[in-house]
Design a protein around this motif. Sequence first.
Motif, PDB file in Angstrom:
ATOM      1  N   THR A 159     -50.452  20.142 -42.951  1.00  0.00           N
ATOM      2  CA  THR A 159     -49.691  19.377 -43.937  1.00  0.00           C
ATOM      3  C   THR A 159     -48.202  19.522 -43.659  1.00  0.00           C
ATOM      4  N   HIS A 160     -47.487  18.417 -43.639  1.00  0.00           N
ATOM      5  CA  HIS A 160     -46.052  18.438 -43.374  1.00  0.00           C
ATOM      6  C   HIS A 160     -45.287  19.017 -44.554  1.00  0.00           C
ATOM      7  N   GLN A 161     -45.547  18.487 -45.770  1.00  0.00           N
ATOM      8  CA  GLN A 161     -44.827  18.950 -46.950  1.00  0.00           C
ATOM      9  C   GLN A 161     -45.576  18.578 -48.222  1.00  0.00           C
ATOM     10  N   VAL A 162     -45.426  19.395 -49.260  1.00  0.00           N
ATOM     11  CA  VAL A 162     -45.911  19.080 -50.600  1.00  0.00           C
ATOM     12  C   VAL A 162     -44.692  18.908 -51.489  1.00  0.00           C
ATOM     13  N   TYR A 163     -44.572  17.745 -52.129  1.00  0.00           N
ATOM     14  CA  TYR A 163     -43.436  17.455 -53.001  1.00  0.00           C
ATOM     15  C   TYR A 163     -43.916  17.432 -54.455  1.00  0.00           C
ATOM     16  N   VAL A 164     -43.235  18.181 -55.329  1.00  0.00           N
ATOM     17  CA  VAL A 164     -43.605  18.255 -56.739  1.00  0.00           C
ATOM     18  C   VAL A 164     -42.385  17.881 -57.573  1.00  0.00           C
ATOM     19  N   ASP A 165     -42.575  17.052 -58.600  1.00  0.00           N
ATOM     20  CA  ASP A 165     -41.417  16.550 -59.346  1.00  0.00           C
ATOM     21  C   ASP A 165     -41.182  17.243 -60.689  1.00  0.00           C
ATOM     22  N   GLN A 166     -41.885  18.342 -60.948  1.00  0.00           N
ATOM     23  CA  GLN A 166     -41.716  19.018 -62.233  1.00  0.00           C
ATOM     24  C   GLN A 166     -41.633  20.525 -61.998  1.00  0.00           C
ATOM     25  N   VAL A 167     -40.592  21.157 -62.558  1.00  0.00           N
ATOM     26  CA  VAL A 167     -40.293  22.553 -62.265  1.00  0.00           C
ATOM     27  C   VAL A 167     -41.446  23.484 -62.639  1.00  0.00           C
ATOM     28  N   LYS A 168     -42.006  23.309 -63.843  1.00  0.00           N
ATOM     29  CA  LYS A 168     -43.090  24.185 -64.288  1.00  0.00           C
ATOM     30  C   LYS A 168     -44.293  24.075 -63.359  1.00  0.00           C
ATOM     31  N   GLU A 169     -44.622  22.856 -62.953  1.00  0.00           N
ATOM     32  CA  GLU A 169     -45.760  22.639 -62.055  1.00  0.00           C
ATOM     33  C   GLU A 169     -45.456  23.208 -60.671  1.00  0.00           C
ATOM     34  N   TYR A 170     -44.203  23.072 -60.252  1.00  0.00           N
ATOM     35  CA  TYR A 170     -43.757  23.613 -58.962  1.00  0.00           C
ATOM     36  C   TYR A 170     -43.964  25.127 -58.916  1.00  0.00           C
ATOM     37  N   ARG A 171     -43.562  25.807 -59.997  1.00  0.00           N
ATOM     38  CA  ARG A 171     -43.722  27.261 -60.058  1.00  0.00           C
ATOM     39  C   ARG A 171     -45.202  27.654 -60.075  1.00  0.00           C
ATOM     40  N   ARG A 172     -46.013  26.868 -60.796  1.00  0.00           N
ATOM     41  CA  ARG A 172     -47.458  27.151 -60.865  1.00  0.00           C
ATOM     42  C   ARG A 172     -48.106  27.010 -59.490  1.00  0.00           C
ATOM     43  N   ILE A 173     -47.703  25.980 -58.759  1.00  0.00           N
ATOM     44  CA  ILE A 173     -48.248  25.768 -57.414  1.00  0.00           C
ATOM     45  C   ILE A 173     -47.811  26.887 -56.479  1.00  0.00           C
ATOM     46  N   LEU A 174     -46.546  27.290 -56.578  1.00  0.00           N
ATOM     47  CA  LEU A 174     -46.047  28.386 -55.741  1.00  0.00           C
ATOM     48  C   LEU A 174     -46.841  29.666 -55.993  1.00  0.00           C
ATOM     49  N   GLU A 175     -47.146  29.930 -57.252  1.00  0.00           N
ATOM     50  CA  GLU A 175     -47.924  31.119 -57.596  1.00  0.00           C
ATOM     51  C   GLU A 175     -49.323  31.048 -56.988  1.00  0.00           C
ATOM     52  N   PHE A 176     -49.942  29.873 -57.084  1.00  0.00           N
ATOM     53  CA  PHE A 176     -51.282  29.668 -56.517  1.00  0.00           C
ATOM     54  C   PHE A 176     -51.251  29.827 -55.000  1.00  0.00           C
ATOM     55  N   VAL A 177     -50.260  29.208 -54.369  1.00  0.00           N
ATOM     56  CA  VAL A 177     -50.137  29.275 -52.907  1.00  0.00           C
ATOM     57  C   VAL A 177     -49.842  30.704 -52.462  1.00  0.00           C
ATOM     58  N   SER A 178     -48.999  31.414 -53.205  1.00  0.00           N
ATOM     59  CA  SER A 178     -48.656  32.792 -52.849  1.00  0.00           C
ATOM     60  C   SER A 178     -49.893  33.687 -52.846  1.00  0.00           C
TER      61      SER A 178
END
Length: 528
Positions: free
Chosen positions: A266-285
């Motif tokens: 995957t080249h990039q994942v783009y997220v347009d909402q801060v709360k969702e961005y943080r949730r995804i980062l936590e899941f990915v981490s």
Amino acid sequence: MGLVVEERSRHSFPAARTDPQLERQRVKQDIFINNTPQESRIAIVEDGALAEFLVERRQERGIAGNIYKGKVARVLPGMQAAFVDIGMDKAAFLHVSDFSTSSEIGAYTAAENEIIVEPPKPAHPSRRLPIEKQLTHGQEILVQVAKDPLGTKGARITSHVSLPGRYLVFMPNVSHVGISRRIEDDKERKRLKEIALSMTTEEGGFILRTASEGRSKREIQRDLAFLTKLWRGVKKKAETAPSPSPIHQDLDLVTRTIRDFFTTETHQVYVDQVKEYRRILEFVSHFMPRLKSKVTLYTDPEPIMDHFGVEAQVTKALESKVWLRSGGYLVIGRTEALTAIDVNTGRFVGRRNQEETIFRTNLEAAEEVVHQLRLRNIGGIIVIDFIDMEKEGNRKRVYETLKEAIKKDKARTNILKISELGLVEMTRQRTRESLENMLLSPCAYCEGHGRVKSNVTVAYEILRAIKKEKVNLQDGKRIVVRLHPDIANFLYDDENQSLDFLEREINHKIILKAAERLRHDQYEISTI
């Protein structure tokens, strides 16, 4: 520690490839996530073209993958099936092939569509007990939803529970271990087989997913440990829970997409909402820490789907006509059980002869058909009407192109060879509601037919209705017709003589009154 945000401008987005040599290389994938309080929308873009569009609305969240403690509501020996109350509006459907007692030889149903392996041999049909000897009215059973409710049908359920993780699908009470067929490298398959055999557990079997390719034994073991712990929790909760009641809820659309589609490719994942961005980062981490740098918070004021041109592609995906680059086109027609796709040369005239023109159009159409099936999520029976080709070699090339293109599709498919008439029959697994059903509703005018009565048809229908009304009229009364403005204009402009003739025939005055509130084919007749 502050929030680290990587911003991307419009110009940094990878453009779609046009060089044929580049097209044969590995696909570049981007994932765009638009999140609002009402819904989540996800676009999976491959080489600049929208490949899949997923929507999950808060009030309509799917239940596929969820585990329930259900109660048997009805057993149908004639269908070898049962309806099970799992707490939904409609009872869920359970076929005998999807149910087994602990004494049966384990069979399984993998929840993830990409898992394609040979299952263990099931019990001989003659030894499988009929469903009426396995289930009784009011019996409590643990089941998993295999398919969401579709249209008027309730959910399809199974007792063969499967818990998908990042690198494997865990299947409790099954001893089988397998590897995804999508991993084609023999050396890698041998390595993964050794890892799998060293990890066998009495709690169940598992299938190594495509994402396990290149992963270390430690990473795969960690995934298995997480899933076995999850299964113990499910069993413990089910022991004391009443029926019907939910026991385990699958991941939501966003985290499920990250789990299943987000890879090193995957080249990039783009997220347009801060709360969702943080949730995804936590899941990915937690599950894939190496990929954290590929998650980007989109901060431009323009909506993310408009910014990257996704909205326009979604609109096109709802149209019945799909233009090909050559000038040919597809026409996609759908019924409840069958989808017909017609291939046409359109504006494409070719450079050599008619056979070559037809062949090139069919070749391009074969790839576009698969793209449309994925994008629109069309399932069930599909008939593709390619343009007739005289040469057997050309028919074979088109068929092979179609089979090669279908490898990108995670849904299970079955394709029959192209016939002499140019028809290809195939089936595609229904995994969720189609894009059309998710975003559209039946037309209030045509009630789903896709066509409405023409002006002349409605006008003549009104004239006949007026004539029929004559028997109930008293002398001196006038007839008032309220109708749609378009039909009123048509009668006054094009059928004025017909109105005059009808007035003389029935000996009553006819008054037309335009009414915007009425549908195109509606009208009301009264007298004054």
